[in-house]
Design a protein around this motif. Sequence first.
Motif, PDB file in Angstrom:
ATOM      1  N   TYR A 159       0.842  -1.212   0.000  1.00 32.52           N
ATOM      2  CA  TYR A 159       0.000   0.000   0.000  1.00 32.52           C
ATOM      3  C   TYR A 159       0.872   1.256   0.000  1.00 32.52           C
ATOM      4  O   TYR A 159       0.667   2.182  -0.806  1.00 32.52           O
ATOM      5  CB  TYR A 159      -0.908  -0.059   1.228  1.00 32.52           C
ATOM      6  N   VAL A 160       1.870   1.268   0.884  1.00 27.20           N
ATOM      7  CA  VAL A 160       2.787   2.412   0.951  1.00 27.20           C
ATOM      8  C   VAL A 160       3.481   2.600  -0.405  1.00 27.20           C
ATOM      9  O   VAL A 160       3.625   3.726  -0.891  1.00 27.20           O
ATOM     10  CB  VAL A 160       3.822   2.198   2.084  1.00 27.20           C
ATOM     11  N   SER A 161       3.858   1.504  -1.043  1.00 26.23           N
ATOM     12  CA  SER A 161       4.525   1.590  -2.344  1.00 26.23           C
ATOM     13  C   SER A 161       3.611   2.238  -3.382  1.00 26.23           C
ATOM     14  O   SER A 161       4.059   3.051  -4.203  1.00 26.23           O
ATOM     15  CB  SER A 161       4.947   0.195  -2.832  1.00 26.23           C
ATOM     16  N   ASP A 162       2.327   1.894  -3.354  1.00 22.41           N
ATOM     17  CA  ASP A 162       1.370   2.519  -4.283  1.00 22.41           C
ATOM     18  C   ASP A 162       1.285   4.020  -4.048  1.00 22.41           C
ATOM     19  O   ASP A 162       1.229   4.805  -5.000  1.00 22.41           O
ATOM     20  CB  ASP A 162      -0.029   1.902  -4.104  1.00 22.41           C
ATOM     21  N   VAL A 163       1.255   4.413  -2.776  1.00 24.98           N
ATOM     22  CA  VAL A 163       1.187   5.849  -2.459  1.00 24.98           C
ATOM     23  C   VAL A 163       2.461   6.550  -2.958  1.00 24.98           C
ATOM     24  O   VAL A 163       2.398   7.642  -3.534  1.00 24.98           O
ATOM     25  CB  VAL A 163       1.000   6.065  -0.933  1.00 24.98           C
ATOM     26  N   LEU A 164       3.605   5.906  -2.775  1.00 26.42           N
ATOM     27  CA  LEU A 164       4.869   6.515  -3.205  1.00 26.42           C
ATOM     28  C   LEU A 164       4.902   6.701  -4.727  1.00 26.42           C
ATOM     29  O   LEU A 164       5.363   7.735  -5.229  1.00 26.42           O
ATOM     30  CB  LEU A 164       6.062   5.657  -2.756  1.00 26.42           C
ATOM     31  N   ALA A 168       5.246  10.156  -6.659  1.00 24.89           N
ATOM     32  CA  ALA A 168       6.313  10.353  -7.655  1.00 24.89           C
ATOM     33  C   ALA A 168       5.733  10.853  -8.969  1.00 24.89           C
ATOM     34  O   ALA A 168       6.313  11.713  -9.636  1.00 24.89           O
ATOM     35  CB  ALA A 168       7.076   9.049  -7.875  1.00 24.89           C
ATOM     36  N   GLN A 169       4.570  10.338  -9.318  1.00 28.45           N
ATOM     37  CA  GLN A 169       3.953  10.772 -10.575  1.00 28.45           C
ATOM     38  C   GLN A 169       3.671  12.271 -10.561  1.00 28.45           C
ATOM     39  O   GLN A 169       3.896  12.968 -11.555  1.00 28.45           O
ATOM     40  CB  GLN A 169       2.650   9.997 -10.814  1.00 28.45           C
ATOM     41  N   LEU A 170       3.184  12.784  -9.425  1.00 28.52           N
ATOM     42  CA  LEU A 170       2.918  14.226  -9.332  1.00 28.52           C
ATOM     43  C   LEU A 170       4.218  15.020  -9.502  1.00 28.52           C
ATOM     44  O   LEU A 170       4.247  16.061 -10.151  1.00 28.52           O
ATOM     45  CB  LEU A 170       2.271  14.565  -7.987  1.00 28.52           C
ATOM     46  N   MET A 171       5.302  14.529  -8.906  1.00 27.28           N
ATOM     47  CA  MET A 171       6.578  15.231  -9.034  1.00 27.28           C
ATOM     48  C   MET A 171       7.068  15.203 -10.490  1.00 27.28           C
ATOM     49  O   MET A 171       7.544  16.206 -11.014  1.00 27.28           O
ATOM     50  CB  MET A 171       7.626  14.604  -8.101  1.00 27.28           C
ATOM     51  N   VAL A 172       6.940  14.030 -11.118  1.00 30.30           N
ATOM     52  CA  VAL A 172       7.407  13.905 -12.506  1.00 30.30           C
ATOM     53  C   VAL A 172       6.567  14.796 -13.422  1.00 30.30           C
ATOM     54  O   VAL A 172       7.092  15.495 -14.294  1.00 30.30           O
ATOM     55  CB  VAL A 172       7.367  12.421 -12.960  1.00 30.30           C
ATOM     56  N   ASP A 173       5.265  14.827 -13.198  1.00 35.18           N
ATOM     57  CA  ASP A 173       4.394  15.702 -13.994  1.00 35.18           C
ATOM     58  C   ASP A 173       4.796  17.169 -13.845  1.00 35.18           C
ATOM     59  O   ASP A 173       4.614  17.974 -14.750  1.00 35.18           O
ATOM     60  CB  ASP A 173       2.924  15.552 -13.546  1.00 35.18           C
ATOM     61  N   LYS A 176      12.966  15.026 -13.183  1.00 33.14           N
ATOM     62  CA  LYS A 176      13.452  13.992 -14.109  1.00 33.14           C
ATOM     63  C   LYS A 176      14.073  12.801 -13.384  1.00 33.14           C
ATOM     64  O   LYS A 176      14.262  11.741 -13.965  1.00 33.14           O
ATOM     65  CB  LYS A 176      14.535  14.594 -15.024  1.00 33.14           C
ATOM     66  N   VAL A 177      14.456  13.039 -12.138  1.00 32.50           N
ATOM     67  CA  VAL A 177      15.132  11.996 -11.382  1.00 32.50           C
ATOM     68  C   VAL A 177      14.489  11.890 -10.002  1.00 32.50           C
ATOM     69  O   VAL A 177      14.256  12.901  -9.341  1.00 32.50           O
ATOM     70  CB  VAL A 177      16.636  12.322 -11.196  1.00 32.50           C
ATOM     71  N   ILE A 178      14.193  10.672  -9.601  1.00 29.98           N
ATOM     72  CA  ILE A 178      13.687  10.432  -8.246  1.00 29.98           C
ATOM     73  C   ILE A 178      14.771   9.683  -7.471  1.00 29.98           C
ATOM     74  O   ILE A 178      15.340   8.708  -7.962  1.00 29.98           O
ATOM     75  CB  ILE A 178      12.400   9.562  -8.275  1.00 29.98           C
ATOM     76  N   LEU A 199       6.957   6.119 -15.703  1.00 31.78           N
ATOM     77  CA  LEU A 199       6.701   7.553 -15.871  1.00 31.78           C
ATOM     78  C   LEU A 199       7.833   8.199 -16.665  1.00 31.78           C
ATOM     79  O   LEU A 199       7.848   9.400 -16.889  1.00 31.78           O
ATOM     80  CB  LEU A 199       6.616   8.244 -14.506  1.00 31.78           C
ATOM     81  N   ASP A 200       8.824   7.371 -17.041  1.00 28.68           N
ATOM     82  CA  ASP A 200       9.945   7.850 -17.841  1.00 28.68           C
ATOM     83  C   ASP A 200      10.901   8.741 -17.044  1.00 28.68           C
ATOM     84  O   ASP A 200      11.514   9.644 -17.588  1.00 28.68           O
ATOM     85  CB  ASP A 200       9.412   8.615 -19.060  1.00 28.68           C
ATOM     86  N   ALA A 201      11.018   8.482 -15.761  1.00 29.30           N
ATOM     87  CA  ALA A 201      11.995   9.198 -14.943  1.00 29.30           C
ATOM     88  C   ALA A 201      13.050   8.191 -14.479  1.00 29.30           C
ATOM     89  O   ALA A 201      12.793   6.989 -14.450  1.00 29.30           O
ATOM     90  CB  ALA A 201      11.320   9.848 -13.741  1.00 29.30           C
ATOM     91  N   ALA A 202      14.240   8.712 -14.131  1.00 30.55           N
ATOM     92  CA  ALA A 202      15.324   7.859 -13.661  1.00 30.55           C
ATOM     93  C   ALA A 202      15.256   7.740 -12.140  1.00 30.55           C
ATOM     94  O   ALA A 202      14.651   8.583 -11.471  1.00 30.55           O
ATOM     95  CB  ALA A 202      16.663   8.434 -14.085  1.00 30.55           C
ATOM     96  N   VAL A 203      15.876   6.684 -11.615  1.00 24.49           N
ATOM     97  CA  VAL A 203      15.798   6.431 -10.169  1.00 24.49           C
ATOM     98  C   VAL A 203      17.190   6.171  -9.580  1.00 24.49           C
ATOM     99  O   VAL A 203      17.956   5.365 -10.106  1.00 24.49           O
ATOM    100  CB  VAL A 203      14.912   5.203  -9.857  1.00 24.49           C
ATOM    101  N   ILE A 204      17.472   6.893  -8.495  1.00 21.76           N
ATOM    102  CA  ILE A 204      18.669   6.639  -7.699  1.00 21.76           C
ATOM    103  C   ILE A 204      18.202   5.955  -6.414  1.00 21.76           C
ATOM    104  O   ILE A 204      17.196   6.364  -5.829  1.00 21.76           O
ATOM    105  CB  ILE A 204      19.371   7.969  -7.327  1.00 21.76           C
ATOM    106  N   VAL A 205      18.909   4.925  -5.979  1.00 24.63           N
ATOM    107  CA  VAL A 205      18.567   4.277  -4.702  1.00 24.63           C
ATOM    108  C   VAL A 205      19.761   4.391  -3.765  1.00 24.63           C
ATOM    109  O   VAL A 205      20.884   4.053  -4.147  1.00 24.63           O
ATOM    110  CB  VAL A 205      18.206   2.789  -4.892  1.00 24.63           C
ATOM    111  N   HIS A 206      19.500   4.899  -2.568  1.00 27.44           N
ATOM    112  CA  HIS A 206      20.572   4.980  -1.571  1.00 27.44           C
ATOM    113  C   HIS A 206      20.379   3.886  -0.534  1.00 27.44           C
ATOM    114  O   HIS A 206      19.306   3.743   0.041  1.00 27.44           O
ATOM    115  CB  HIS A 206      20.584   6.344  -0.874  1.00 27.44           C
ATOM    116  N   ILE A 207      21.439   3.101  -0.320  1.00 24.32           N
ATOM    117  CA  ILE A 207      21.414   2.043   0.693  1.00 24.32           C
ATOM    118  C   ILE A 207      22.312   2.492   1.847  1.00 24.32           C
ATOM    119  O   ILE A 207      23.488   2.754   1.665  1.00 24.32           O
ATOM    120  CB  ILE A 207      21.944   0.706   0.124  1.00 24.32           C
ATOM    121  N   CYS A 208      21.731   2.550   3.042  1.00 26.41           N
ATOM    122  CA  CYS A 208      22.489   3.025   4.202  1.00 26.41           C
ATOM    123  C   CYS A 208      23.323   1.907   4.823  1.00 26.41           C
ATOM    124  O   CYS A 208      23.010   0.737   4.689  1.00 26.41           O
ATOM    125  CB  CYS A 208      21.531   3.530   5.277  1.00 26.41           C
ATOM    126  N   GLY A 209      24.343   2.326   5.531  1.00 23.69           N
ATOM    127  CA  GLY A 209      25.075   1.439   6.437  1.00 23.69           C
ATOM    128  C   GLY A 209      25.948   0.403   5.747  1.00 23.69           C
ATOM    129  O   GLY A 209      26.183   0.447   4.544  1.00 23.69           O
TER     130      GLY A 209
END
Lengths: 340, 215
Positions: free
Chosen positions: A181-186, A190-195, A199-201, A236-246
Amino acid sequence: MSAFSPKERLLRVLDKEKIDRAPVVCPGGMMNAAIVEVMNRTGHTLPEAHHDDTLMAELAFDVADYTGFENIGIPFCMTVEAEVLGSDIDKGSLACEPKIRQEAYPSVSQVEFKEPQALLRSGRINTVVQAAYRLARKHPDYPIIGNLTGPISTAASIVDPMSFLKELRRDKENAHRVIDYVSDVLIAYAQLMVDAGVKVISIGDPTATGEILGPKMFEEYAVPYLNKVIDGIHELDAAVIVHICGKMQSVRHMIPLIKGDAISTDAMVNLKRLKEDYPQLTTMGNLSTYLLESGNYEDVSRHTRRLVGDGIDIIAPACGLSTSTTIQALQAMTQTVKEL
Amino acid sequence: MSELKAKLFQDLSDAVVDMDEEKTVETSHRVIDEGIDAYEAIEKGLAHGMDRVGELFDQEEYFIPEVLICSDAMYAGVEVLKPHLKGDEQGEKKKVVIGVIEGDTHDIGKNLVKIMLETSGFDVFDLGRDIPPQQFVDKAKEVGAHIIGLSTLMTTTMDGMREVVRILEETNLREQFKVIVGGGPISQSFADKIGADGYAANAADAVRLARKLVS
């Protein structure tokens, strides 16, 4: 005169295309560079800028302008998502970021599922989206990076984190439902930001680490839901950066399974070796934020040069910056990358 | 030790490691029914199990979700056995006051330190989070603590740790308490700089450090 604008350079590297040199960025969100010195110089201050789209846009640009980072990142905290999902937020101060005062639910079995679109009309979602819209129009040469708190961390920010961590084992069915559910909200956010022109999330998910979850829970929860959000953003045609902590040892072998366009890591991770072992990864990082805060500018330059020399694709701080870091320290970092 | 007693202690220990709360409760009742010493059952059964959990955590076999569930199983057993402790068995533990100077609800590290210290025989007073420096000192005085444990998650509030040490020095209390520090942004060199007695990188480390300081 550079061959590429900051936006072209970052988008090209995320697309695995050739570039003249590595970009140097600080994505925002968990890893934002809204340091006290910048705010004191410009008068565009936190905590006000968390709530006002004009101020948020101005401060986000100030950060890039004063420090030399080649992106504009919003927002400056990790609480936007949890707030719309019902948690109580401490608004923070000039030097201290907002944080969760009280989670909305005691247990994953008690989470109320609401319509994502309705949630997105509440809280500070619109502040962030409007700020993105202003920035994208005013600064077309900069990549605007929109930041998301990852699915595991957001879930652990709406459900009491001690219960949440236990329920990852004890109540798998509800844990999966909540994170899904949280993933759907995210994705909808993200779609609102991309709209609006982002360009990058960048996704920061500090609860989804090998150190906290261990390999089994990381495989069962972190990888699939990070990938669900990443797939949603890619659509949505945007790029994604993922940060992994620790520390990453216990989950290192799963990093290539994460479908982001770049992987950013903490300072203790040897990015050069990660790249050697998994050449397909676009690596980002990982200059120690303690070093940056120490104000030892020569060491900042030296370590930045080493990262560039190691072939790290995107140069960035390793983690959240201390708000008492100086402009000069960040400039020592960004100038070093630009002059090499 | 009688065979039955040894078996029940082993069962308690195993039930903690196996995250089996029902079994720790059931076995604890059995311990009482058999007239076996409650204190010994906690020490050689439940706490023994938690020690093994600590080892598994050190070896990266168990992670935080597992440790939390094991500690729930242990505490459930302790609740059953506690009313059967003799008076003199409750009041002789070394006391630790802990809390987070500034942080959010993700004070997992501090909670883990608390659990590990308790299972290692310390009496832990948990102040919670967002605790002003003076409050640590007040509580330590009030309960007659041996150790003050400080944690922070945010670099901007590291000064609060220095402040605790400063208050202790100013009020001539520095010699009375050992001060230990930990948390994301903290390092050994920071601990040295502010004049703390020790730094622990994780919960298992904190137990070793606390034991060393009070021995």
